[in-house]
Design a protein around this motif. Structure first.
Motif, mmCIF file in Angstrom:
data_model
loop_
_atom_site.group_PDB
_atom_site.id
_atom_site.type_symbol
_atom_site.label_atom_id
_atom_site.label_comp_id
_atom_site.label_asym_id
_atom_site.label_seq_id
_atom_site.Cartn_x
_atom_site.Cartn_y
_atom_site.Cartn_z
ATOM 1 N N GLY A 48 -37.182 66.424 -139.415
ATOM 2 C CA GLY A 48 -37.812 67.652 -139.927
ATOM 3 C C GLY A 48 -36.810 68.578 -140.591
ATOM 4 N N ASP A 49 -36.957 69.870 -140.325
ATOM 5 C CA ASP A 49 -36.112 70.863 -140.988
ATOM 6 C C ASP A 49 -34.624 70.626 -140.713
ATOM 7 O OD1 ASP A 49 -38.293 72.048 -142.020
ATOM 8 O OD2 ASP A 49 -38.365 73.718 -140.592
ATOM 9 N N SER A 50 -34.295 70.200 -139.488
ATOM 10 C CA SER A 50 -32.874 70.043 -139.130
ATOM 11 C C SER A 50 -32.187 69.051 -140.053
ATOM 12 C CB SER A 50 -32.731 69.556 -137.691
ATOM 13 O OG SER A 50 -33.231 70.530 -136.806
ATOM 14 N N ILE A 51 -32.783 67.862 -140.200
ATOM 15 C CA ILE A 51 -32.118 66.833 -141.018
ATOM 16 C C ILE A 51 -32.106 67.261 -142.484
ATOM 17 C CG2 ILE A 51 -34.063 65.274 -141.591
ATOM 18 C CD1 ILE A 51 -30.773 63.994 -140.176
ATOM 19 N N ASN A 52 -33.154 67.933 -142.925
ATOM 20 C CA ASN A 52 -33.189 68.405 -144.316
ATOM 21 C C ASN A 52 -32.081 69.415 -144.574
ATOM 22 O OD1 ASN A 52 -35.383 66.806 -144.782
ATOM 23 N ND2 ASN A 52 -36.891 68.449 -144.466
ATOM 24 N N GLU A 53 -31.947 70.344 -143.652
ATOM 25 C CA GLU A 53 -30.912 71.370 -143.819
ATOM 26 C C GLU A 53 -29.514 70.760 -143.711
ATOM 27 O OE1 GLU A 53 -31.280 74.685 -144.627
ATOM 28 O OE2 GLU A 53 -33.348 74.053 -144.997
ATOM 29 N N LEU A 54 -29.373 69.761 -142.818
ATOM 30 C CA LEU A 54 -28.080 69.084 -142.680
ATOM 31 C C LEU A 54 -27.725 68.375 -143.991
ATOM 32 C CD1 LEU A 54 -25.675 68.109 -140.909
ATOM 33 C CD2 LEU A 54 -27.073 66.151 -140.258
ATOM 34 N N ASN A 55 -28.698 67.650 -144.551
ATOM 35 C CA ASN A 55 -28.471 66.970 -145.838
ATOM 36 C C ASN A 55 -28.045 67.959 -146.912
ATOM 37 O OD1 ASN A 55 -28.864 64.127 -145.661
ATOM 38 N ND2 ASN A 55 -31.019 64.500 -145.214
ATOM 39 N N GLU A 56 -28.758 69.060 -146.964
ATOM 40 C CA GLU A 56 -28.477 70.070 -147.980
ATOM 41 C C GLU A 56 -27.073 70.664 -147.759
ATOM 42 O OE1 GLU A 56 -30.113 70.445 -150.518
ATOM 43 O OE2 GLU A 56 -29.297 72.315 -151.323
ATOM 44 N N GLY A 57 -26.732 70.887 -146.478
ATOM 45 C CA GLY A 57 -25.423 71.458 -146.148
ATOM 46 C C GLY A 57 -24.283 70.530 -146.550
ATOM 47 N N VAL A 58 -24.428 69.237 -146.248
ATOM 48 C CA VAL A 58 -23.355 68.287 -146.565
ATOM 49 C C VAL A 58 -23.232 68.120 -148.082
ATOM 50 C CG1 VAL A 58 -22.590 65.882 -146.331
ATOM 51 C CG2 VAL A 58 -23.467 67.106 -144.343
ATOM 52 N N ARG A 59 -24.386 68.121 -148.766
ATOM 53 C CA ARG A 59 -24.353 68.014 -150.234
ATOM 54 C C ARG A 59 -23.585 69.204 -150.820
ATOM 55 N NH1 ARG A 59 -26.491 69.805 -154.487
ATOM 56 N NH2 ARG A 59 -27.842 71.268 -153.394
ATOM 57 N N LEU A 60 -23.897 70.372 -150.285
ATOM 58 C CA LEU A 60 -23.225 71.591 -150.740
ATOM 59 C C LEU A 60 -21.726 71.523 -150.458
ATOM 60 C CD1 LEU A 60 -24.653 75.095 -150.199
ATOM 61 C CD2 LEU A 60 -22.314 74.700 -149.480
ATOM 62 N N PHE A 61 -21.384 70.969 -149.289
ATOM 63 C CA PHE A 61 -19.973 70.809 -148.911
ATOM 64 C C PHE A 61 -19.253 69.914 -149.925
ATOM 65 C CE2 PHE A 61 -16.886 68.315 -146.252
ATOM 66 C CZ PHE A 61 -15.986 69.348 -146.053
ATOM 67 N N TYR A 62 -19.870 68.786 -150.245
ATOM 68 C CA TYR A 62 -19.281 67.878 -151.234
ATOM 69 C C TYR A 62 -19.091 68.592 -152.575
ATOM 70 C CZ TYR A 62 -19.136 63.322 -148.871
ATOM 71 O OH TYR A 62 -18.801 62.266 -148.067
ATOM 72 N N ASP A 63 -20.145 69.311 -153.016
ATOM 73 C CA ASP A 63 -20.057 69.997 -154.313
ATOM 74 C C ASP A 63 -18.943 71.034 -154.312
ATOM 75 O OD1 ASP A 63 -22.116 68.514 -155.214
ATOM 76 O OD2 ASP A 63 -23.640 70.103 -155.119
ATOM 77 N N ALA A 64 -18.839 71.763 -153.199
ATOM 78 C CA ALA A 64 -17.843 72.837 -153.137
ATOM 79 C C ALA A 64 -16.424 72.278 -153.144
ATOM 80 C CB ALA A 64 -18.084 73.705 -151.896
ATOM 81 N N VAL A 65 -16.211 71.200 -152.371
ATOM 82 C CA VAL A 65 -14.861 70.608 -152.342
ATOM 83 C C VAL A 65 -14.529 70.036 -153.715
ATOM 84 C CG1 VAL A 65 -13.446 68.757 -151.375
ATOM 85 C CG2 VAL A 65 -14.870 70.151 -149.863
ATOM 86 N N ARG A 66 -15.535 69.403 -154.334
ATOM 87 C CA ARG A 66 -15.320 68.804 -155.648
ATOM 88 C C ARG A 66 -14.984 69.864 -156.703
ATOM 89 N NH1 ARG A 66 -17.333 63.649 -156.364
ATOM 90 N NH2 ARG A 66 -19.097 63.887 -154.968
ATOM 91 N N SER A 67 -15.548 71.040 -156.555
ATOM 92 C CA SER A 67 -15.339 72.059 -157.587
ATOM 93 C C SER A 67 -14.003 72.785 -157.424
ATOM 94 C CB SER A 67 -16.485 73.073 -157.574
ATOM 95 O OG SER A 67 -16.424 73.814 -156.378
ATOM 96 N N ASP A 68 -13.314 72.520 -156.322
ATOM 97 C CA ASP A 68 -11.989 73.120 -156.130
ATOM 98 C C ASP A 68 -10.957 72.079 -156.530
ATOM 99 O OD1 ASP A 68 -9.435 73.483 -154.890
ATOM 100 O OD2 ASP A 68 -10.328 75.041 -153.658
#
Lengths: 228, 420
Positions: A34-54
């Protein structure tokens, strides 16, 4: 996987930047549905994007991901995001073999550290982020072995762990057993995005430090994701 | 000079915090000692020590975090002002800044431009930021840096914390030194440092701020910086299958060969090629600086910035005259892809990688030495087993910035524990 390994070895030869190894050990058991796994997916995706942009972190941080939902599974081996395509996608299901997952993460870390050493690449003290919303129900022997290994490494100053509980049912006691020096933290609601944004900033800070630097993490930022 | 070498900072009153009761924000009006006013503009950047603001003057203002202002910082800035020295690109303080409550908050300094030396350390970033650079540009960059360091040393100033984050590069001739408020001036020690740039004789000292550094100490850091620019991105004591950086520095176990002498621990990858393309006199200088027993290996015998300057000028002359490239054109590149060609050897293309290689080797093995090595390492990879945990702890344990030996790791939760 074999080709990935080769690529990761060649990367160590071609890029001498000191590495910041980070392993995300994530609960993807059935209760995360449910919401937990969706938010986790979104969080990790954001983490990847943020690290990549630095641009410094991109060549210095090596991210790996191990999940535990039914069984321990390596979703991404240690490598810089230059050599990873997209953030892995998680699906919730199965039990909570936390000990097996932690042992897998520690094995991967040992292997990668051996490769750093063999290639002559420096690395910072590794980080493991352990997140769960429940209590472990894998092999008790594996659990205690992984706790022992983790504590030994932390006490030898070879590892930093960020144990984080999600929701009311998270077993904060077992998280505490993985963290001999300090208490685990509880995620505020489902603020995965805030947590991973904070984590990426912290990784960037470390990757921009020089070996030996004391890195000041953004303490105010913790208030955005932890229940304090 | 020698008399001042190892004196402690005891003659100086210990550092103490100078509390600031007002957090500086854009729009705040600050003043200088001479009564002139400065208005803070937008924040240009933030670091561990504080923030840099635009101002309504041609200068920018470095404003410390309220807990970071100390008596030593203020005294040092004053000392640098009193010296009335000027060196283009060295961001010396122009004036001390006070807030409306007359509290010391920071200083005014020149604008800086450019990329941190750190971005030269990463090949993909280097190629992105400075795509047209050749080896000569790196050599000229070293010359520019050496001239500034030489000027500072001549004026009795030790930089103290030379590292890839406090030198900014705009072009080979246009370089900026920042964080000058940590320099060692007039007996005020430099409170910070990092392991890779700390000489063996100081590795075991506890607090960077507890002693005064000598020019001889600093010449080690200068050599490390030069090495990291010439073998672009590598540190002299990184080594494969070896000890950690700190242990290697203490043992002076240098990882690059001179002639037939080698510890056989040169990091894998193209770094051996970069090293091989350096002129012999440069290799000798580095080798003798970083190897135990080398003729420039001790505090009193290390090459100073003027010695290095002579060598780099000679290197630049060889490159710019075309003489060095005539021997092997690849020596003019930043990232050579094979070893430097030797006189008297016949070169043919390796059938596998198409690089020029010793004809004798191709006749014996069919492929070049590098392709051979890559095949070996692939075979090794297939049979690679994770090592059992040894005593090895990375090439460095994380240590606090002011402490030069391994201390407990400070993580997020430590910080939390201090606060709550």
């Amino acid at each position: 996987m074999k080709n990935d390994n080769l690529l990761n070895l060649e990367d160590l030869e071609n890029n001498p930047s000191s590495r910041v190894p980070v392993c995300l050990v994530l609960d993807t058991s059935g209760s995360m549905e449910g919401d937990s796994i969706n938010e986790l997916n979104e969080g990790v995706r954001l983490f990847y994007d943020a690290v990549r942009s630095d641009e410094t972190a991109l060549y210095a941080a090596e991210i790996s991901v191990v999940t535990f939902g039914g069984h321990a599974s390596c979703q991404a081996g240690f490598s810089t995001l230059e050599h990873q395509s997209e953030a892995p996608q998680f699906y919730a299901g199965g039990g909570t073999p936390m000990g097996e997952a932690m042992n897998m993460a520690l094995d991967m870390l040992e292997k990668r550290k051996g490769e750093y050493k063999a290639s002559g690449v420096d690395y910072y003290q590794p980080w493991i982020v352990l997140m769960t919303d429940g209590m472990p129900n894998g092999s008790p022997a594996e659990l205690s072995r992984s706790i022992q290994r983790t504590c030994d490494m932390i006490n030898d100053r070879k590892l930093t762990i960020f144990p984080i509980g999600i929701g009311e049912d998270a077993d904060m006691d077992v998280l505490a057993r993985f963290s001999p020096k300090r208490s685990p933290l509880k995620l505020q609601g489902l603020n995965f995005k805030e947590f991973f944004a904070w984590l990426s900033k912290s990784v960037s800070k470390v990757s921009q430090s020089t070996p030996g630097d004391k890195v000041q993490l953004d303490v105010d930022g913790i208030k955005g994701w932890a229940e304090l | 000079m020698k008399a001042a070498l190892n004196k402690t900072a005891q003659s100086i009153v210990p550092d103490r915090n100078l509390p600031v009761s007002l957090v500086a924000k854009p729009g705040h009006v600050l003043h200088m000692q001479n009564g002139q006013y400065v208005t803070l503009g937008t924040i240009l950047g933030q670091g561990g020590e504080g923030s840099v603001f635009k101002t309504n003057t041609p200068y920018v203002a470095k404003i410390y975090r309220p807990e970071k202002t100390t008596s030593h910082k203020m005294a040092k800035i004053q000392a640098l002002l009193d010296k009335r020295i000027d060196c283009p690109g060295v961001c010396f303080p122009k004036a001390i800044l006070y807030n409306s409550r007359n509290e010391f908050v920071g200083y005014l300094m020149g604008m800086v431009e450019g990329e941190k030396v750190r971005s030269l350390y990463m090949k993909p970033l280097f190629l992105k930021k400075f795509p047209s650079w050749k080896k000569r540009d790196l050599v000229e960059l070293c010359i520019t840096i050496l001239k500034k360091i030489g000027y500072l040393h001549k004026n009795g100033i030790i930089l103290g914390d030379i590292n890839p984050d406090n030198i900014l590069v705009k072009s080979p001739k246009d370089v900026y030194f920042v964080d000058c408020d940590s320099y060692q001036v007039d007996g005020y020690p430099c409170p910070v440092g990092t392991i890779p740039f700390t000489p063996p004789e100081l590795q075991k000292k506890v607090h960077y701020g507890s002693y005064l550094r000598t020019v001889g100490n600093e010449n080690f850091a200068v050599a490390v910086l030069l090495f990291s620019l010439m073998v672009t991105g590598q540190m002299p004591y990184n080594q494969k299958d070896g000890e950690g950086a700190q242990a290697n520095i203490i043992n002076m176990d240098f990882s690059y060969p001179l002639g037939d002498v080698s510890n056989k621990k040169t990091p894998a990858g193209p770094w051996r090629f970069l090293w091989s393309h350096l002129p012999r006199f440069m290799k000798e200088a580095f080798y003798n600086t970083f190897s135990k027993g080398g003729c420039y290996s001790t505090e009193s015998t290390r090459l100073n910035s003027y010695d290095w300057l002579k060598k780099f000028n000679e290197y630049l002359r060889l490159l710019d005259s075309g003489k060095y490239g005539a021997q092997d054109k690849m020596s003019e590149e930043v990232y050579p892809t094979r070893f430097k060609k030797q006189k008297g050897v016949v070169y043919v293309k390796c059938p596998q990688c198409n690089e020029d290689t010793d004809e004798k080797y191709i006749k014996e093995r069919g492929i070049c030495m590098e392709c051979q090595r890559k095949m070996r390492s692939r075979r090794h990879q297939k049979s690679f087993e994770p090592r059992k945990s040894s005593g090895y702890q990375g090439t460095f344990g994380r240590t606090t910035r002011t402490v030069s030996r391994a201390t407990p790791q400070l993580g997020l939760l430590d910080i939390l524990n201090w606060i709550f």
